[in-house]
Scaffold this active site. Structure first.
Site, PDB file in Angstrom:
ATOM      1  N   HIS A  85       0.826  -1.199   0.000  1.00  0.00           N
ATOM      2  CA  HIS A  85       0.000   0.000   0.000  1.00  0.00           C
ATOM      3  C   HIS A  85       0.867   1.260   0.000  1.00  0.00           C
ATOM      4  O   HIS A  85       1.998   1.261   0.488  1.00  0.00           O
ATOM      5  CB  HIS A  85      -0.921   0.012   1.213  1.00  0.00           C
ATOM      6  CG  HIS A  85      -2.026  -0.996   1.120  1.00  0.00           C
ATOM      7  ND1 HIS A  85      -3.083  -1.014   1.996  1.00  0.00           N
ATOM      8  CD2 HIS A  85      -2.237  -2.015   0.253  1.00  0.00           C
ATOM      9  CE1 HIS A  85      -3.898  -2.004   1.671  1.00  0.00           C
ATOM     10  NE2 HIS A  85      -3.399  -2.620   0.611  1.00  0.00           N
ATOM     11  N   GLU A  87       0.597   3.897   1.807  1.00  0.00           N
ATOM     12  CA  GLU A  87       0.924   4.305   3.177  1.00  0.00           C
ATOM     13  C   GLU A  87       2.089   3.485   3.721  1.00  0.00           C
ATOM     14  O   GLU A  87       2.943   4.010   4.434  1.00  0.00           O
ATOM     15  CB  GLU A  87      -0.300   4.140   4.095  1.00  0.00           C
ATOM     16  CG  GLU A  87      -1.514   4.930   3.658  1.00  0.00           C
ATOM     17  CD  GLU A  87      -2.466   4.157   2.758  1.00  0.00           C
ATOM     18  OE1 GLU A  87      -3.676   4.434   2.807  1.00  0.00           O
ATOM     19  OE2 GLU A  87      -2.019   3.265   1.997  1.00  0.00           O
ATOM     20  N   CYS A 113      -6.447   1.741   5.168  1.00  0.00           N
ATOM     21  CA  CYS A 113      -7.063   0.508   5.662  1.00  0.00           C
ATOM     22  C   CYS A 113      -6.574   0.263   7.092  1.00  0.00           C
ATOM     23  O   CYS A 113      -5.672   0.953   7.582  1.00  0.00           O
ATOM     24  CB  CYS A 113      -6.687  -0.668   4.759  1.00  0.00           C
ATOM     25  SG  CYS A 113      -4.972  -1.205   4.914  1.00  0.00           S
ATOM     26  N   CYS A 116      -2.742  -0.483   7.428  1.00  0.00           N
ATOM     27  CA  CYS A 116      -1.944   0.742   7.317  1.00  0.00           C
ATOM     28  C   CYS A 116      -2.149   1.634   8.541  1.00  0.00           C
ATOM     29  O   CYS A 116      -1.206   2.268   9.015  1.00  0.00           O
ATOM     30  CB  CYS A 116      -2.296   1.494   6.046  1.00  0.00           C
ATOM     31  SG  CYS A 116      -1.730   0.635   4.550  1.00  0.00           S
TER      32      CYS A 116
END
Length: 154
Positions: A85, A87, A113, A116
C-alpha cells in the site's frame, strides 16, 4: 508567467491542496490494476517522503488482480493482494533514507485501511488528511483511539 510578473495570491493553493495534488501525481506511479493510491508525509510544511501502491521492489507488476477475479469487496482480504500500500511504502521510503517521521502528517488520496492505520499509529503519525473515503470501520476506530487527527478534504 515570468519571474517578474505578479501572481494573484487568491489563486495560491492551500497547503492541503498542494500536498494532495502531490499525492495525485505520486499515485500515477502506481502499478496496481485496481486502484492508484498516492501518499505523502509532511512535517513543518516540508515533504519527507512519498509512496504509491504496487508490487514490491524487483517483483513483476500485476497482470491481473486476484482480488478482482475472486470478486473480493474493497477493504477485505488484503492478504490476497501482492501489492504494497502507498501508506506502507511512504513509511518504508522514509526508513530507507533515515528520515524521522514522528509527529508528521500523512496526506493520502484514500483513507487508510486498518493494516496501514496500525503502522501509521506505531510510526507516530499525528494527522491524516485524505480525499476519498475507503470504508474500514476498524481503521477509523483504531485511529480515533490513538488520537490521530483525521481530516477528509472536501
Amino acid at each position: 508567467m515570468t519571474a517578474n510578473s505578479k501572481r494573484d495570491p487568491k489563486k495560491r493553493p492551500t497547503a492541503d491542496e498542494t500536498f494532495l495534488d502531490i499525492c495525485d501525481v505520486v499515485s500515477k506511479r502506481s502499478t496496481c490494476i485496481r486502484r492508484a493510491v498516492g501518499a505523502v508525509l509532511v512535517k513543518d510544511g516540508q515533504v519527507l517522503a512519498t509512496g504509491y501502491n504496487g508490487a514490491p521492489r524487483g517483483s513483476p507488476h500485476c497482470k491481473t488482480c486476484l482480488r478482482e477475479d475472486l470478486k473480493v469487496p474493497s477493504g477485505e482480504r488484503a492478504e490476497l493482494c501482492r501489492g504494497v500500500h502507498a501508506e506502507q511504502n511512504v513509511i518504508i521510503q522514509a526508513a530507507r533514507h533515515g528520515v524521522n517521521i514522528k509527529d508528521s502528517v500523512l496526506y493520502c488520496t484514500n483513507f487508510p485501511c486498518s493494516i496501514c492505520a496500525k503502522m501509521l499509529i506505531n510510526a507516530g503519525i499525528k494527522k491524516i488528511v485524505y480525499r476519498d473515503h475507503y470504508t474500514d470501520e476498524l481503521s477509523l476506530k483504531l485511529l480515533t483511539e490513538a488520537d490521530v487527527e483525521i481530516v477528509k478534504y472536501e
